[in-house]
Scaffold this active site. Sequence first.
Site, PDB file in Angstrom:
ATOM      1  CG  ASP A  14       9.214  -5.858   0.193  1.00 10.40           C
ATOM      2  OD1 ASP A  14       9.281  -4.709  -0.270  1.00 10.40           O
ATOM      3  OD2 ASP A  14       9.237  -6.878  -0.527  1.00 10.40           O
ATOM      4  CG  ASP A  17       6.459  -2.794  -3.470  1.00 14.05           C
ATOM      5  OD1 ASP A  17       7.219  -2.612  -4.439  1.00 14.05           O
ATOM      6  OD2 ASP A  17       6.698  -3.616  -2.564  1.00 14.05           O
TER       7      ASP A  17
END
Length: 166
Positions: free
Chosen positions: A120, A139
């Site tokens: 991330d 995401d």
Amino acid sequence: MNRNVFIILLIVFNIAIDQISKVLVRANFEYREIKPLIGDKFIMQYVENKGAFLGMGSNMNDTLKLVFLLILPTIVLAYVIYYIIKTKELDRLSLIAFCCIIGGGIANVFDRIVYGQVTDFFFINLGGIFKTGIFNVADLSVTTGMIMLLFSGVFSNKKKKVEESA
């Protein structure tokens, strides 16, 4: 363009953009390094997430992680692929939305299989108005797809009401 080719290309595009972005982050950032994109509002920070969305489930034991972060998502993604290929009546917006969701889902499952965690790196902080956790392109694809599905449902309901009243 053939419908199934369109589906495959859109899913592959979502996976590729996500994986390319993660390779670039891993190659150009030190772990936990922070780089501002737009002041302190849009920031990149490289982290590895052993859980699901926003780190949820990162403290689960390995068996539960296997079931809830690999096996179950893989089954759901396979079903959604089957569903969109078989359901020819889907409108274009819904089809694109499902492809974004599938592509993002596959990209994150791929990370969990290959790396045991998900990379991330995006963080948005608009002061007291809006703040995210650290997320990635996959995401973003899944979230965008979900929003598109909501819009698609709203528009199809309005269209049905207009047709019924005519």
